[in-house]
Structures are given as C-alpha cells and as structure tokens.
Motif scaffolding. Sequence first.
Motif, PDB file in Angstrom:
ATOM      1  N   ARG A   1      -4.693   5.165   1.895  1.00 25.82           N
ATOM      2  CA  ARG A   1      -5.201   4.169   0.957  1.00 25.82           C
ATOM      3  C   ARG A   1      -5.572   2.872   1.679  1.00 25.82           C
ATOM      4  O   ARG A   1      -6.557   2.218   1.318  1.00 25.82           O
ATOM      5  N   LEU A   2      -4.803   2.497   2.684  1.00 31.55           N
ATOM      6  CA  LEU A   2      -5.179   1.338   3.493  1.00 31.55           C
ATOM      7  C   LEU A   2      -6.505   1.587   4.207  1.00 31.55           C
ATOM      8  O   LEU A   2      -7.343   0.690   4.303  1.00 31.55           O
ATOM      9  N   THR A   3      -6.689   2.790   4.707  1.00 36.32           N
ATOM     10  CA  THR A   3      -7.938   3.122   5.401  1.00 36.32           C
ATOM     11  C   THR A   3      -9.122   3.030   4.450  1.00 36.32           C
ATOM     12  O   THR A   3     -10.190   2.513   4.807  1.00 36.32           O
ATOM     13  N   VAL A   4      -8.952   3.512   3.230  1.00 33.38           N
ATOM     14  CA  VAL A   4     -10.025   3.443   2.244  1.00 33.38           C
ATOM     15  C   VAL A   4     -10.343   1.985   1.914  1.00 33.38           C
ATOM     16  O   VAL A   4     -11.519   1.612   1.794  1.00 33.38           O
TER      17      VAL A   4
ATOM     18  N   ALA B   1       0.829  -1.214   0.000  1.00 33.07           N
ATOM     19  CA  ALA B   1       0.000   0.000   0.000  1.00 33.07           C
ATOM     20  C   ALA B   1       0.858   1.256   0.000  1.00 33.07           C
ATOM     21  O   ALA B   1       1.870   1.341   0.699  1.00 33.07           O
ATOM     22  N   ALA B   2       0.420   2.243  -0.784  1.00 38.96           N
ATOM     23  CA  ALA B   2       1.200   3.471  -0.936  1.00 38.96           C
ATOM     24  C   ALA B   2       1.254   4.287   0.349  1.00 38.96           C
ATOM     25  O   ALA B   2       2.256   4.941   0.632  1.00 38.96           O
ATOM     26  N   ASP B   3       0.158   4.267   1.132  1.00 38.98           N
ATOM     27  CA  ASP B   3       0.129   5.057   2.361  1.00 38.98           C
ATOM     28  C   ASP B   3      -1.028   4.591   3.241  1.00 38.98           C
ATOM     29  O   ASP B   3      -1.851   3.759   2.834  1.00 38.98           O
TER      30      ASP B   3
ATOM     31  N   ASP C   1      -4.354  -2.322  -7.337  1.00 39.47           N
ATOM     32  CA  ASP C   1      -3.496  -1.317  -7.973  1.00 39.47           C
ATOM     33  C   ASP C   1      -3.746   0.063  -7.387  1.00 39.47           C
ATOM     34  O   ASP C   1      -2.800   0.814  -7.116  1.00 39.47           O
ATOM     35  N   ALA C   2      -5.002   0.406  -7.147  1.00 39.91           N
ATOM     36  CA  ALA C   2      -5.303   1.720  -6.574  1.00 39.91           C
ATOM     37  C   ALA C   2      -4.713   1.863  -5.175  1.00 39.91           C
ATOM     38  O   ALA C   2      -4.176   2.917  -4.820  1.00 39.91           O
ATOM     39  N   VAL C   3      -4.808   0.819  -4.370  1.00 29.86           N
ATOM     40  CA  VAL C   3      -4.263   0.883  -3.005  1.00 29.86           C
ATOM     41  C   VAL C   3      -2.740   0.996  -3.042  1.00 29.86           C
ATOM     42  O   VAL C   3      -2.138   1.684  -2.216  1.00 29.86           O
ATOM     43  N   ASP C   4      -2.120   0.358  -4.017  1.00 29.93           N
ATOM     44  CA  ASP C   4      -0.663   0.431  -4.131  1.00 29.93           C
ATOM     45  C   ASP C   4      -0.186   1.703  -4.835  1.00 29.93           C
ATOM     46  O   ASP C   4       1.026   1.909  -4.987  1.00 29.93           O
ATOM     47  N   GLY C   5      -1.122   2.544  -5.295  1.00 32.66           N
ATOM     48  CA  GLY C   5      -0.748   3.851  -5.800  1.00 32.66           C
ATOM     49  C   GLY C   5      -0.459   3.945  -7.284  1.00 32.66           C
ATOM     50  O   GLY C   5       0.271   4.838  -7.723  1.00 32.66           O
ATOM     51  N   TYR C   6      -1.023   3.040  -8.089  1.00 31.51           N
ATOM     52  CA  TYR C   6      -0.842   3.119  -9.538  1.00 31.51           C
ATOM     53  C   TYR C   6      -2.117   2.588 -10.193  1.00 31.51           C
ATOM     54  O   TYR C   6      -3.063   2.184  -9.505  1.00 31.51           O
TER      55      TYR C   6
ATOM     56  N   ALA D   1     -11.832   9.478  -4.497  1.00 36.12           N
ATOM     57  CA  ALA D   1     -10.925  10.611  -4.331  1.00 36.12           C
ATOM     58  C   ALA D   1      -9.463  10.199  -4.519  1.00 36.12           C
ATOM     59  O   ALA D   1      -8.603  11.049  -4.796  1.00 36.12           O
ATOM     60  N   LEU D   2      -9.175   8.896  -4.375  1.00 36.56           N
ATOM     61  CA  LEU D   2      -7.812   8.393  -4.502  1.00 36.56           C
ATOM     62  C   LEU D   2      -7.585   7.605  -5.789  1.00 36.56           C
ATOM     63  O   LEU D   2      -6.461   7.493  -6.263  1.00 36.56           O
TER      64      LEU D   2
END
Length: 352
Positions: A93-96, A88-90, A227-232, A171-172
């Motif tokens: 994103r984990l919270t989402v 996870a990028a941050d 992919d979204a959670v990992d930031g790409y 939003a992310l």
Amino acid sequence: MSTPSHTDAGHALPGPPSLVRSLRARRGGAVPGLRYRPAAPADPEKAAEIDRRLETWARGLDLFPARWSGDFAQFQVGRAVVLQHPGAADLERLTVAGKLLLAENIVDSCYCEEDEGRGAARSGLGGRLVIAQSALDPFHGTPGLEEEWRRGVQADGPLRSYHWALKDYAALATPSQTDRFVHDIARLHLGYLAEASWAETRHVPQVWEYLVMRQFNNFRPCLSIVDAVDGYELPEALYARPEVQRVTALACNATTLVNDLYSFTKELASDPTHLNLPQVVAAHDKRGLKAAYLKSVGIHNQIMEAFETESAPLSALSPLLGRYVRGLSDWVSGNHEWHATNTDRYQLPDYW
C-alpha cells in the motif's frame, strides 16, 4: 470574483532576479514560527525499499528518460510516503501511494511546468489535461474508438503513469475510494488550469483568489487516500459530510501552504514571476517580500489551527472518524518533515 486583469505597476510581482539572488540561503530545519506537529521518524530501510520498487516500476513502464534519474533521487518519494503514512497497512500500500505521487509529479512536470526540454507549456494545457483525466476516468464509446484511445494512453509516459498507478491503487482500494481519488485529480487539474491561465494573462490574483486556486491545485489527492493506505474505508456517507469535507480541505490547504513556504526561494530562483503565497501577499501589501513571507506563515498557522481545533470534536464522534482525522494529521506532519529536511531541494530565505 473580479475580472482577471494584466499585471500593472500597482500589483506587480516583486521578485526581480537581483533580489532573488540575495534571498538564497543554505538553511535547513523548520520555518521559524511555523505551526506544525512532529512526525514519526521514517524507517530508512523501508523508504529505500519503496524507492527501489518505484524505480523498477517506472523503468518497466518507461515513464521517464534516464537523464531524469537525478530528479527522482532528489525527490525522495520513498521517504515522503513513509513519513506521510506511518499507519500504512503494508509495504504494498505504501508502494501504491508512491506510484500515485510519482505519476502526479510526472504529469505536472511534463504537461504543466513551462519547460521546453520536457515539452511542457501553459499554452494548450486544457487539451492535455482532459486526455490525462481520461487515463484515470476511462473513455466509453464504440469498440474501435475505445481501442484507439487505449493505444493513445499507452503511447505516452505521463498517461501510462496515471493509468497503471490507478490500476494498482484500484486493486487495493474499494470502488468508492478509487472514484474519490479520480474526482480529486479532476479538482487538481482545475487548479492547474487556473494557475496556467493567470500566468498567460499575467494576472496577479487577490490573496483570497490565490488561496481558492490552491485549494484545487494542492495535495488533496494524496490526503484523500489515507484510509485506503491504512487498510480501511471511511464510508462515503461519512466522507461526504460537510464537517468532514471541511477538515479535509483545511488539512490539504495547510500542507499546500507549507510547500509554498519551503519552495519560495527555489521558485524565485527559477522563475521570479511564479505565483506563491508570499509573492501574492507582497504584490498587494507593498511591504516587501520579507514582510509578506512572515505574514504568509501567519496565514498558514491560522489554517492549521482551524484544522486542529475543528478536527478534535470530529474525532470524538466515532472511532472511524478518529482514525481518518489521525491519518490526515499524520500526512500533514509527515509532509512538513519531508519539506523541512529535504535540503537538497529546499532552502529557506534568511529572514530570521
């Protein structure tokens, strides 16, 4: 597909309450013989922070009554998402990811499970789920009717959970990733409806029919956000490729059967007629629950092997596909670890 029929003596589910009591065992750890990859350890401080954020979010939106706090704690949502998304990028994103997981479980508990205390029932489920889908896939009509719809969504806890979890995810994520998730929830709802229909008609499906249902009623909405959670973003043109869709489905199916195996005794204790893979196998093989359970482990292992075998050459095609497949694999591993170590929630039958 064969025409659904009522349960008969030849295909009766084999788990009467007396047998269920004899199955209960206090056994933790991995299912013996199960094919899985070890997960990266979950940082307990990170998991606790995610749980704190999720509880604050849920309380602020009044998503469930205070008496459900024990259920929330037992579920260990924070630990689940930390295990499932090690890349996870941050924390946001984990919270989402946790919000989406929590919302899916609130809708399932309040709308789908047969539980008078929570207002859930199989009867009329389609009407509830189409409104739930609209909390993610907005209604478009006249201004006045759109306002009535908005008020209706905000007046109900499960609908609020869907609406606000998706708003925070959008939003992310990119619009394409958000749309992907919305469609995967529609698949999930279709699976819920099939399971409820079979329960109402007392239909015991063939094993292949059951697995078709579980391909829809499964964890796909959770895996399709890796992919979204990992930031790409894995672009839609790549995501839609048949071979990518196949390894995604195999990963989702393998991890959903992990749930069947670990929740087996819990489900039999609460509802001996609840469909899961060992129950369905036993109904058709007529060799008893132990043999059916062990055969189900083998079915899982074949699906897991197919995922690992077919995802390897896919990963080699491009770094982006490699990253996506690794995210799927991490989710499958983390979800297995969560099931195998969540002994407050799951106990294995004493079959070994």
